[in-house]
Design an enzyme around this catalytic site. Sequence first.
Site, PDB file in Angstrom:
ATOM      1  CG  PHE A   1      -2.190  -0.063   7.790  1.00  0.00           C
ATOM      2  CD1 PHE A   1      -1.367   1.027   7.941  1.00  0.00           C
ATOM      3  CD2 PHE A   1      -3.563   0.132   7.673  1.00  0.00           C
ATOM      4  CE1 PHE A   1      -1.880   2.310   7.966  1.00  0.00           C
ATOM      5  CE2 PHE A   1      -4.090   1.418   7.701  1.00  0.00           C
ATOM      6  CZ  PHE A   1      -3.252   2.513   7.852  1.00  0.00           C
TER       7      PHE A   1
ATOM      8  CD  GLU B   1      -0.704  -3.046   4.374  1.00  0.00           C
ATOM      9  OE1 GLU B   1      -1.265  -1.938   4.444  1.00  0.00           O
ATOM     10  OE2 GLU B   1       0.296  -3.336   5.024  1.00  0.00           O
TER      11      GLU B   1
ATOM     12  CE  LYS C   1      -3.823   8.440  -3.066  1.00  0.00           C
ATOM     13  NZ  LYS C   1      -4.592   9.423  -2.365  1.00  0.00           N
TER      14      LYS C   1
ATOM     15  NE  ARG D   1      -5.422  12.022   6.129  1.00  0.00           N
ATOM     16  CZ  ARG D   1      -5.421  11.959   4.814  1.00  0.00           C
ATOM     17  NH1 ARG D   1      -6.066  10.990   4.213  1.00  0.00           N
ATOM     18  NH2 ARG D   1      -4.791  12.836   4.096  1.00  0.00           N
TER      19      ARG D   1
ATOM     20  CD  GLU E   1      -8.772   3.690   6.651  1.00  0.00           C
ATOM     21  OE1 GLU E   1      -7.675   4.148   7.056  1.00  0.00           O
ATOM     22  OE2 GLU E   1      -9.543   4.336   5.924  1.00  0.00           O
TER      23      GLU E   1
ATOM     24  NE  ARG F   1      -2.736   6.542   8.433  1.00  0.00           N
ATOM     25  CZ  ARG F   1      -1.895   6.687   7.418  1.00  0.00           C
ATOM     26  NH1 ARG F   1      -2.300   7.213   6.286  1.00  0.00           N
ATOM     27  NH2 ARG F   1      -0.646   6.310   7.524  1.00  0.00           N
TER      28      ARG F   1
ATOM     29  CE  LYS G   1      -6.457   4.768  -0.614  1.00  0.00           C
ATOM     30  NZ  LYS G   1      -7.399   5.374   0.289  1.00  0.00           N
TER      31      LYS G   1
END
Length: 566
Positions: free
Chosen positions: A348, A255, A430, A277, A307, A262, A257
């Site tokens: 996501f 996906e 990531k 987060r 996000e 978040r 980033k």
Amino acid sequence: MEYSTLAELYSRLEEVPSKLKKTEILAEFLVNAPSNELEKIVLLVQGKVFPGHSENELGVASQMMMKSISKATGLSAHSVEDKFKKTGDLGLAVEECIKSRKQSTLLKRKLSVSHVFENLQKLSTITGSGSQDRKQSLISELIVSASPIEARYIVRTIIGDLRVGTAEGIIRDSIVKAFLKSESKEEKNQFTSAVENAWSLLNDYGEVAKIAKEHGIKGLEKVGVQLGKPMQVMLGIAVEKIEDVTKEFGKVIAEYKYDGMRVIIEKKGNKTWLFTRRQEDVTKQFPDIVDLAKKCLKADECIVEGEALGIDAKTGYPLPFQTLSQRVHRKYDIEKMVKEIPVQVNLFDVMSVNGKSFFEVQLKDRKKELNKIVKPIKGKFQLAKALVTDNPKELEKFYREALAGKQEGLMLKVPDSTYTFGRHVGTMYKIKGVMENLDLVVIGATWGEGSRTSWLTSYEIACRDPNSGKLLSCGMMSTGLSEEEYKQMTESLRKSIIEEKGKMVKVKPKIVLEVGYQEIQKSVNYESGFALRFPRFVRIREDKGPEEADTLDRVKSLSKSHGKAG
Ligand code: ATP
């Protein structure tokens, strides 16, 4: 329980460096703690009076504390400050002050844990005009009734610097040891993850300890999502190359980033909550996301994750995170900000739908569910851009596309992984365009020169050693900030000063900075053993706490990858 009993515990914990020994001492203490005070005690041994999800703050800085100590002990402000400078610790300073004070201590009454706890909580409710004086009086009252050692820990708790070394892992293990008797190593591991899981959902080891004591493992396993309360999230591990992941896992869900905030969106009927987060409630700051969630989420009750990006209305490109971050802590002019900095939500994941928990469901099936419950509005509230493949070439292309679209890089997720809180190997990875910047914690600062004497202009930055739990200095950084940013840093750091010597201050580790640099060199001058050459400020990582800063290992490996170490 008398507060002196707790103070004795603190003192024992402070004396033993070993984590295992600390766990033993604490577990034994928890077993014997009265049930009605267990929650408070578990918070207090972490140096807290509010659980992690609470937004309450005691709001007491070292200056106010010194005044309170002076008022309580009858010693001059100068003499209190002297003791503070000598010991570098307000806890030890107050202890010395009480020992040397002339006032009578005959009328002292015994302090109970509940009395201290409630009064400390009260501090956060004192606001508005005259609040400084009222806070000082409340603190002085406690100090007057305290023995020297009790005062040491009351003061340290108030300024948020307990110094007894009870990191979260020790609290977790002590709860397991105290209340969940295991027969084997496997069972112990199972209990440890149950405690950690319950904490990830409740954000409060006090509550977790109570459940463990009263209902055992069954009670902990029953802890489910709490709509309206924040939770921990799943994090990624950095990789250098896409192949590092495809070689091991084959097919991945890649996906974009996105470099934004978040957001965990929790919906129950007409009510919607938004959490970051770091478990901050940002519902009020983002009425636009609340509206979109109401329109686009078809389930009556659900928790989804994505996000939020700030979008440049003219170009359609994402705005830098710093721009969006202006909205995160905004308390006024919210509607104006909604118009000035419009957002786009890219979803996501999904954790719960109409009472069914999705933590144990594999990512590929969670994605199907997410698809089912979202009615997207393009460019506003949509599914994160994704590609499912095991082909590194296609993934490279997708990666370049993400970077060309001014996104940060890619997330590479393992399709059959369940939703696990924290950073775990084998779940998600990531890869970013810029690998070199480090996220480091500010542990000290110096006052400026000339026209900048009232600003803190140079910052001591540190990485984290997860083994010792210590923050290790990597040098000083003073360039790259605008006047506004110097001011903002000064305002934030001033509140966290815990020690002051000449122009140098030590601060409570709270602020994480993203730092750029030219190279990393080995150095004997700093505790980490490394120094950043030409470090420069990139941004404040408002979305990160000190426990998420980069580690010594990462500094080491980056120093090697640049070939400059040694
Ligand atoms: P970084 O410093 O790279 O932002 P981090 O330590 O903040 O990383 P990681 O879990 O390592 O956090 O990286 C994932 C972060 O990236 C998430 O916290 C989230 O905010 C953001 N993010 C952006 N797009 C995605 C995505 N598609 N899936 C998961 N997280 C995403």
